[in-house]
Design an enzyme around this catalytic site. Structure first.
Site, short mmCIF file in Angstrom:
data_model
loop_
_atom_site.label_atom_id
_atom_site.label_comp_id
_atom_site.label_asym_id
_atom_site.label_seq_id
_atom_site.Cartn_x
_atom_site.Cartn_y
_atom_site.Cartn_z
N GLY A 37 0.86 -1.13 0.19
CA GLY A 37 -0.10 -0.09 0.07
C GLY A 37 0.75 1.24 -0.02
O GLY A 37 0.79 2.13 -0.69
N HIS A 38 1.94 1.04 0.82
CA HIS A 38 2.76 2.40 0.68
C HIS A 38 3.57 2.53 -0.38
O HIS A 38 3.85 3.90 -0.96
CB HIS A 38 3.83 2.31 1.93
CG HIS A 38 3.22 2.28 3.33
ND1 HIS A 38 3.08 1.06 3.98
CD2 HIS A 38 2.83 3.17 4.26
CE1 HIS A 38 2.71 1.38 5.22
NE2 HIS A 38 2.44 2.46 5.42
N GLN A 62 -0.25 10.27 18.43
CA GLN A 62 -1.58 9.94 17.78
C GLN A 62 -2.04 8.57 18.61
O GLN A 62 -3.08 8.11 18.03
CB GLN A 62 -1.36 9.83 16.23
CG GLN A 62 -0.65 8.84 15.74
CD GLN A 62 -0.44 9.04 14.15
OE1 GLN A 62 0.25 9.65 13.74
NE2 GLN A 62 -1.08 8.06 13.43
N SER A 189 -0.04 -2.35 8.27
CA SER A 189 1.01 -2.82 9.13
C SER A 189 0.57 -3.59 10.21
O SER A 189 1.34 -4.53 10.62
CB SER A 189 1.90 -1.45 9.36
OG SER A 189 2.07 -0.63 8.37
O1 PAF Z 1 -1.38 7.05 8.36
C1 PAF Z 1 -0.15 6.96 9.03
O2 PAF Z 1 0.86 6.35 8.82
C2 PAF Z 1 0.08 8.21 9.90
O3 PAF Z 1 -1.08 8.34 10.63
C3 PAF Z 1 0.67 9.56 9.47
C4 PAF Z 1 -0.16 10.01 8.35
C5 PAF Z 1 2.01 9.21 8.67
C6 PAF Z 1 0.99 10.42 10.54
O4 PAF Z 1 1.59 9.92 11.49
#
Ligand code: PAF
Length: 306
Positions: A37-38, A62, A189
């Protein structure tokens, strides 16, 4: 590929790009533990001549207390190898102390109309405030022309769009479609933390979501409530513990109820817990943005295109 491990190294690596202003900077923020996905986002971001930057940073702000910050999968060597193979120009791999120095006090609060529902309701408002704060900090450091986010995290995408429109109007926010495993499970992940049995059960998630998608011109179910009831039954048979299952407008994230044909941008959103692992996913109820709410309109459209 250049690897910048501090904000100072990042600025040094970006200086020639800024001075010569020869290319745009495309940015893909990640928390590492990279998957296809990345990589698909990176590929989409790589326009000819662009300088492509990805960050790998598991952002503590977060995660709420008691969430999986400590357990979040990390494999920096593998991530850097994958980024290099994907042709990335610059990987930014900062430390927590670099991203949040002791005198760093600013928080960027996300729009509560977008964050008080779905994952914001379950994980608490600090989750998205943590996301907007770190994304704003990263945007300030990288100063990209465009930034890319995955559609699996649809709510995050809307929250970042809103924050960026307010504070960084010059950055174009782009998105990439959710990449799915063979059985349809959205790549994440966190999938790595599922037990083999949990991974098998998880395939009920995309199955029920994709089953809720309606043909644009002849929807088989008429109300949002019908669609939710059907999906809820599927999850209960698969013994999947739901955190939420909701249908909301894809942009405002306001709830959708009643006739589904009146809500062409509706999406079904799910969060579920399997083996203590939190999985999220979403799909549009109608696949085409040209959705026409009734068959007469569909016939008109078909006639007009011939
Ligand atoms: O989606 C993510 O992996 C994270 O929420 C992000 C956008 C890198 C912010 O830490």
């Amino acid at each position: 590929m250049i690897i910048a491990r501090s904000t100072a190294e990042l600025q040094a690596a970006l200086r020639p790009v800024r001075e010569e202003a020869l290319s745009g900077v495309a940015f893909v923020p990640t928390m590492g533990s990279l998957h296809e996905g990345h990589i698909s986002l990176l590929r989409a971001a790589q326009q000819p001549g662009d300088f492509t930057v990805a960050s790998v940073f598991v952002n503590p702000t977060q995660f709420s207390p008691g969430e999986d910050f400590e357990l979040y999968p990390r494999d920096e060597d593998r991530d850097l190898e994958l980024l290099d193979q994907a042709g990335l120009t610059l990987a930014f791999v900062p430390s927590v102390a670099d991203m949040y120095p002791v005198d760093f006090a600013t928080r960027v609060l996300a729009d509560p109309s977008l964050t008080s529902c779905l994952c914001g309701a379950s994980r608490g408002p600090q989750h998205f405030d943590g996301v907007t704060s770190v994304v704003a900090r990263l945007f300030g450091l990288v100063t990209p022309n465009s930034a890319w986010f995955g559609e699996k995290d649809w709510q995050q995408l809307q929250v970042v769009r809103s924050m960026s429109a307010d504070i960084f109007p010059g950055i174009e926010i782009r998105s990439g479609a959710t990449v799915r495993d063979q059985d349809g499970l959205a790549l994440s992940s966190r999938n790595a933390r599922l037990t083999p049995a949990g991974r098998l059960r998880a395939s009920a998630i995309p199955k029920a979501l994709l089953n809720s998608q309606q043909d644009n011109f002849s929807p088989t179910r008429t109300t949002a409530e019908d669609l939710l009831e059907e999906a809820t039954q599927a999850f209960s048979s698969a013994e999947i513990e739901l955190d939420y299952l909701q249908i909301r407008d894809g942009q405002s994230l306001q709830p959708v109820s009643g006739s589904i044909t009146e809500a062409p941008n509706a999406r079904m959103f799910i969060a579920a817990n399997l083996d203590g692992v939190r999985l999220i996913d979403n799909v549009p109820i109608f696949s085409s943005p040209n959705h026409q709410p009734d068959r007469a309109a569909a016939a008109t459209l078909a006639g007009s295109t011939r």
